[in-house]
Design an enzyme around this catalytic site. Structure first.
Site, PDB file in Angstrom:
ATOM      1  N   TYR A 224       1.100  -1.255   0.235  1.00  0.00           N
ATOM      2  CA  TYR A 224       0.064   0.462  -0.346  1.00  0.00           C
ATOM      3  C   TYR A 224       0.781   0.787   0.450  1.00  0.00           C
ATOM      4  O   TYR A 224       0.480   2.500  -0.595  1.00  0.00           O
ATOM      5  CB  TYR A 224      -0.639   0.070   0.970  1.00  0.00           C
ATOM      6  CG  TYR A 224      -1.312   1.223   1.477  1.00  0.00           C
ATOM      7  CD1 TYR A 224      -3.339   1.014   0.439  1.00  0.00           C
ATOM      8  CD2 TYR A 224      -1.504   2.127   2.466  1.00  0.00           C
ATOM      9  CE1 TYR A 224      -4.160   2.406   0.767  1.00  0.00           C
ATOM     10  CE2 TYR A 224      -2.323   2.770   2.207  1.00  0.00           C
ATOM     11  CZ  TYR A 224      -3.275   3.183   1.711  1.00  0.00           C
ATOM     12  OH  TYR A 224      -4.289   4.340   1.722  1.00  0.00           O
ATOM     13  N   LYS A 228       1.768   4.008  -3.516  1.00  0.00           N
ATOM     14  CA  LYS A 228       1.852   5.649  -3.078  1.00  0.00           C
ATOM     15  C   LYS A 228       2.324   6.588  -3.364  1.00  0.00           C
ATOM     16  O   LYS A 228       2.544   7.500  -3.788  1.00  0.00           O
ATOM     17  CB  LYS A 228       1.018   5.875  -1.863  1.00  0.00           C
ATOM     18  CG  LYS A 228      -0.274   4.969  -0.803  1.00  0.00           C
ATOM     19  CD  LYS A 228      -2.105   5.302  -2.211  1.00  0.00           C
ATOM     20  CE  LYS A 228      -2.988   4.945  -1.746  1.00  0.00           C
ATOM     21  NZ  LYS A 228      -3.654   5.317  -2.821  1.00  0.00           N
TER      22      LYS A 228
END
Length: 351
Positions: A224, A228
């Site tokens: 994750y 990003k």
């Protein structure tokens, strides 16, 4: 662009809590009058709430990109019922897109271009996102396997921005906004040091994308955060490529505003595919810390209204431009950003 002289360190719970206690302001009435707005990932959660808010702000046309036609039509009907009779149903158009399938992404852009004349695509909001408890993979158009989360969270938004670029450049004041998170700052120099210190015997460098997607180092949280970070690299790449194009064509003013936004910690169904324990914990955590999805979506909506060089390449969060600094050095950022962006364009056939 990101800055390297602001607050450092991983994003804290207290930071998230402050966001929950101080939600962003809503957009002014009539903000999208005469505009065509396209949103992906809008059948639920923050994306749906953004679509709902935009629908109430007088758009000329609202394109909903959802995984299935059924999900999109359900979202459309819910929006119509919520906004009321002042909203003409013909304004909202549903087009299916499966962001884990790059061929579906290309088909989506083809469909949109066929129905959208030059000079009429004002805003593109890339809000589709995915979190999974285990490492699942999909095969791209060349037969290469990638984690599903990487395709949805990084490759798909990059491809959408690149495919829509000519249409956006023909529209004065057009905006492309990707939903991101300041948690990209949680990636540290220590995390990436194996990549920067390793070399492939044949090419002299190791593939950055293969490093970030290596199954041996994959965890839900790491995937994750690093997705990003790579999405920020995509943002900077889009800005830099456009600047180079403008420099080579000084007589043309076809600038698109590229920016990111962070809705903050929100109460959504992002963890719907996780086990009961994780879902229970996140429900409790979000009840204490998080904003509502409606509050988080305000950031997405107001970000689309920004204009000017001040916003170019920036992240919009809490009604201001983010000043948090990455967890890697400026030199590391420059090296990695270039490598990741060039590799992504290569994967997408846009090099």
């Amino acid at each position: 662009m990101v800055q390297f002289n602001g607050p450092h360190g991983k994003v804290t719970v207290s930071y998230l809590r402050q966001g929950g206690l101080n939600p962003p302001a809503p957009a002014p009435k009539g903000s999208f009058t005469g505009k065509t707005v396209l949103i992906t990932g809008c059948s639920s959660g923050i994306g749906y709430q953004a679509a709902l808010q935009i629908a109430s702000l007088n758009p000329k046309r609202l394109i909903l990109g959802t995984r299935t036609l059924a999900k999109g039509e359900a979202a459309k009907q819910e929006i119509l019922a919520t906004v009321g009779p002042s909203l003409d149903s013909s304004i909202i158009e549903v087009i299916p897109i499966e962001c884990s399938d790059l061929s579906s992404v290309r088909q989506f852009t083809t469909t949109v271009r066929k129905t959208t004349p030059p000079g009429t695509l004002d805003c593109v909001l890339l809000s589709a996102g995915l979190a999974l408890p285990t490492r699942e993979v999909v095969t791209d158009e060349s037969g290469h396997e990638w984690p599903t989360t990487f395709v949805v969270n990084v490759l798909a938004p990059a491809l959408l921005a690149l495919e829509f670029l000519p249409l956006l450049q023909s529209t004065p004041g057009s905006v492309v906004e990707s939903v991101n998170s300041i948690s990209y700052c949680n990636v540290t120099s220590e995390d990436i040091s194996p990549l920067l210190s390793s070399q492939d015997e044949a090419t002299g460098t190791t593939s950055a994308l293969d490093f970030f997607n290596n199954p041996e180092r994959w965890t839900t949280q790491r995937a994750y955060y690093e997705a990003k970070l790579m999405l920020m690299f995509v943002l900077e790449g889009l800005v830099q490529d456009q600047a180079q194009q403008q420099a080579s064509q000084p007589g043309e003013d076809r600038k698109v505003l590229f920016l990111a936004c962070c809705p903050g910690q929100c109460r959504t169904n992002l963890y719907r595919q996780f086990g009961l324990g994780v879902r229970a914990f996140m429900t409790l955590f979000n009840a204490v810390i998080a904003r509502t999805a409606e509050q988080g979506a305000r950031t997405l909506v107001t970000g689309l209204l920004l204009q000017g060089e001040e916003a170019m390449g920036k992240m919009w969060v809490n009604d201001r431009f983010d000043d948090w600094s990455p967890g890697i050095t400026e030199e590391e950022w420059k090296v990695l950003q270039k490598r990741v962006w060039e590799e992504i364009k290569g994967v997408l056939g846009k090099a």
